[in-house]
Enzyme design. Structure first.
Site, mmCIF file in Angstrom:
data_model
loop_
_atom_site.group_PDB
_atom_site.id
_atom_site.type_symbol
_atom_site.label_atom_id
_atom_site.label_comp_id
_atom_site.label_asym_id
_atom_site.label_seq_id
_atom_site.Cartn_x
_atom_site.Cartn_y
_atom_site.Cartn_z
ATOM 1 N N ASP A 83 32.529 46.647 41.833
ATOM 2 C CA ASP A 83 33.457 46.260 40.777
ATOM 3 C C ASP A 83 32.928 46.764 39.429
ATOM 4 O O ASP A 83 31.763 46.551 39.091
ATOM 5 C CB ASP A 83 33.552 44.718 40.774
ATOM 6 N N HIS A 178 39.949 39.369 31.526
ATOM 7 C CA HIS A 178 38.930 38.701 32.333
ATOM 8 C C HIS A 178 38.582 37.319 31.767
ATOM 9 O O HIS A 178 38.777 37.072 30.578
ATOM 10 C CB HIS A 178 37.655 39.547 32.372
ATOM 11 N N LYS A 182 42.594 33.246 28.959
ATOM 12 C CA LYS A 182 43.428 34.456 28.995
ATOM 13 C C LYS A 182 44.571 34.418 27.991
ATOM 14 O O LYS A 182 44.889 35.413 27.363
ATOM 15 C CB LYS A 182 44.004 34.654 30.401
ATOM 16 N N HIS A 208 43.286 43.573 37.594
ATOM 17 C CA HIS A 208 42.067 42.839 37.222
ATOM 18 C C HIS A 208 42.465 41.591 36.425
ATOM 19 O O HIS A 208 43.615 41.444 36.023
ATOM 20 C CB HIS A 208 41.157 43.728 36.364
ATOM 21 N N GLY A 209 41.485 40.731 36.221
ATOM 22 C CA GLY A 209 41.736 39.539 35.400
ATOM 23 C C GLY A 209 42.843 38.666 35.954
ATOM 24 O O GLY A 209 43.679 38.157 35.209
ATOM 25 N N ASN A 251 42.192 41.084 41.648
ATOM 26 C CA ASN A 251 40.800 40.685 41.420
ATOM 27 C C ASN A 251 40.680 39.244 40.933
ATOM 28 O O ASN A 251 41.285 38.873 39.916
ATOM 29 C CB ASN A 251 40.171 41.603 40.365
ATOM 30 N N ASP A 253 37.701 36.298 40.190
ATOM 31 C CA ASP A 253 36.307 35.866 40.078
ATOM 32 C C ASP A 253 36.249 34.474 39.443
ATOM 33 O O ASP A 253 35.705 33.521 40.012
ATOM 34 C CB ASP A 253 35.538 36.882 39.221
ATOM 35 N N ARG A 257 34.404 30.558 40.251
ATOM 36 C CA ARG A 257 33.398 29.945 39.379
ATOM 37 C C ARG A 257 33.824 28.538 38.975
ATOM 38 O O ARG A 257 33.010 27.602 38.970
ATOM 39 C CB ARG A 257 33.213 30.798 38.116
HETATM 40 P P1 13P Z 1 39.067 37.004 36.525
HETATM 41 O O1 13P Z 1 38.082 36.792 35.430
HETATM 42 O O2 13P Z 1 40.467 36.724 36.054
HETATM 43 O O3 13P Z 1 38.743 36.269 37.755
HETATM 44 O O4 13P Z 1 39.040 38.580 36.875
HETATM 45 C C1 13P Z 1 38.053 39.109 37.697
HETATM 46 C C2 13P Z 1 38.051 40.604 37.721
HETATM 47 O O5 13P Z 1 38.947 41.274 37.246
HETATM 48 C C3 13P Z 1 36.911 41.257 38.370
HETATM 49 O O6 13P Z 1 36.950 42.636 38.255
HETATM 50 O O1 G3H Z 2 35.227 41.709 35.844
HETATM 51 C C1 G3H Z 2 34.138 41.176 35.889
HETATM 52 C C2 G3H Z 2 33.824 40.221 36.987
HETATM 53 O O2 G3H Z 2 34.370 38.952 36.707
HETATM 54 C C3 G3H Z 2 32.355 40.205 37.230
HETATM 55 O O3 G3H Z 2 31.686 39.502 36.260
HETATM 56 O O4 G3H Z 2 29.967 41.110 35.448
HETATM 57 O O5 G3H Z 2 29.711 38.607 35.135
HETATM 58 O O6 G3H Z 2 29.457 39.652 37.405
HETATM 59 P P1 G3H Z 2 30.092 39.738 36.055
HETATM 60 ZN ZN ZN Z 3 37.750 43.387 36.425
#
Ligand code: 13P
Ligand code: G3H
Ligand code: ZN
Length: 325
Positions: A83, A178, A182, A208-209, A251, A253, A257
């Site tokens: 990523d 991200h 948001k 993403h995001g 995506n 993440d 969390r």
């Molecule tokens: P989020 O922060 O919205 O979960 O997005 C994650 C992401 O785009 C990782 O590449």
């Molecule tokens: O887009 C970024 C992801 O949420 C990963 O986050 O770089 O803190 O691991 P990180």
């Molecule tokens: Zn991303």
């Protein structure tokens, strides 16, 4: 089933008109959470690893966690993706580790430089049957630090970019960002851009995001001593609209969390005597599993692990011929 390349996963998703969540992983509990949800729902799985995650796991731990995941789930199609790779060197590291997909994020560069770095990664990765995701346009959030502004993806430029680079999938900027914060008010997204971009590129699109930042996850954190501010994420309905228009990889993440943090805070608040890691990492893993499972249902990938056939060499050759390489 060995690890599968992203292009097989996203082409299956195109055929079935669904999206596949790509979940960021940094440790065993996260890898297990994603695989458990995939197994429960018979969904293809995309594990994605950021540069920060490579550093946190000293590379070797994530490599072997992925191996363990495949060994434990031999019938599940699993993709492992880098990523936000920043250079050809990082992509090479990921490919050496056995990743089957890499992102090269040159979105903060001027167009020509983004094309140049993306081309170099495509040329290298395709020798190994590894798929490449690139990005055009800039999101908010973490990328604001780099670009200083948000630039939605231009469809005509996206078409030109894909022709010049031969990339396999394209991350687009339509107003997501991200992290947990948001939107100030209601979510504003340029969903209408998705079909316009897809029309020009005809390859799977990536969002993403895409965390939805569910209020109940934020409330749980705050109820048990956290201090998160009022926020909003990307509504599931908007993601489903984007999927119907050509987005195939989504995506996520932040939502994992949030789920883990809330679960751990609850254990600490309710059982202050606890000091066995398993007593709080276990609930965190369960909470993340629930989030992933819910996204697999909402994005439509549930049940689709059963569609996969092993890729033959001919499939791979024809894939590259179709793509013009
Ligand atoms: P989020 O922060 O919205 O979960 O997005 C994650 C992401 O785009 C990782 O590449
Ligand atoms: O887009 C970024 C992801 O949420 C990963 O986050 O770089 O803190 O691991 P990180
Ligand atoms: Zn991303």
């Amino acid at each position: 089933m060995p690890l599968i390349p992203m292009y097989q996963c996203l082409h299956e998703a195109e055929k079935g008109n669904y999206g596949v969540g790509a979940f960021n992983v940094n440790n065993m509990e996260q890898v297990q959470a994603v695989l458990r949800a995939g197994r429960e729902l018979s969904s293809p799985v995309i594990l994605q690893v950021s540069r920060g995650a490579l550093k946190y796991t000293n590379r070797i731990y994530i490599k072997h966690l992925v191996r363990a995941a495949v060994e434990e789930n031999p019938d599940l199609p699993v993709v492992v993706h880098l990523d936000h790779g920043d250079t050809l060197e990082t992509a090479k590291i990921a490919i050496d580790l056995g990743f089957t997909s890499v992102m090269i994020d040159g979105s903060h560069f001027p167009f020509a430089q983004n094309v140049e770095v993306t081309r170099s990664v495509v040329a290298y990765a395709h020798q190994y049957g590894v798929s490449v995701e690139a990005e055009l346009g800039t999101l908010g959030g973490i990328e604001e630090d780099v670009s200083g502004h948000v630039q939605l993806t231009d469809p005509a430029q996206a078409g030109e970019f894909v022709r010049q680079t031969g990339v396999d999938s394209l991350a687009v900027a339509i107003g997501t960002s991200h992290g947990a914060y948001k939107f100030k008010g209601a979510a504003k997204l340029a969903i209408d851009l998705v079909p316009k971009i897809y029309e020009q590129v005809r390859i799977p699109l990536v969002l993403h995001g895409s965390s939805s930042v569910p209020p109940e996850l934020v409330q749980r954190i705050n109820e048990y001593g956290g201090q998160m501010e009022q926020t909003a994420g990307v509504p599931i309905a908007s993601i489903q609209q984007a999927i119907a228009r050509g987005v195939r990889k989504i995506n996520v993440d932040t939502d994992l969390r949030l789920a883990a943090t809330g679960a751990i805070r609850q254990v600490f608040a309710e059982s202050p005597a606890v000091f066995d890691l398993r007593d709080y990492l276990g609930p965190a893993r369960d909470a993340m599993t629930a989030v992933v499972a819910s996204r697999m249902k909402d994005f439509g990938s549930a049940g689709h692990a059963r569609d996969y056939q092993p890729l033959t060499l001919d499939d791979m050759r024809s894939f590259y011929r179709v793509r013009g390489f």
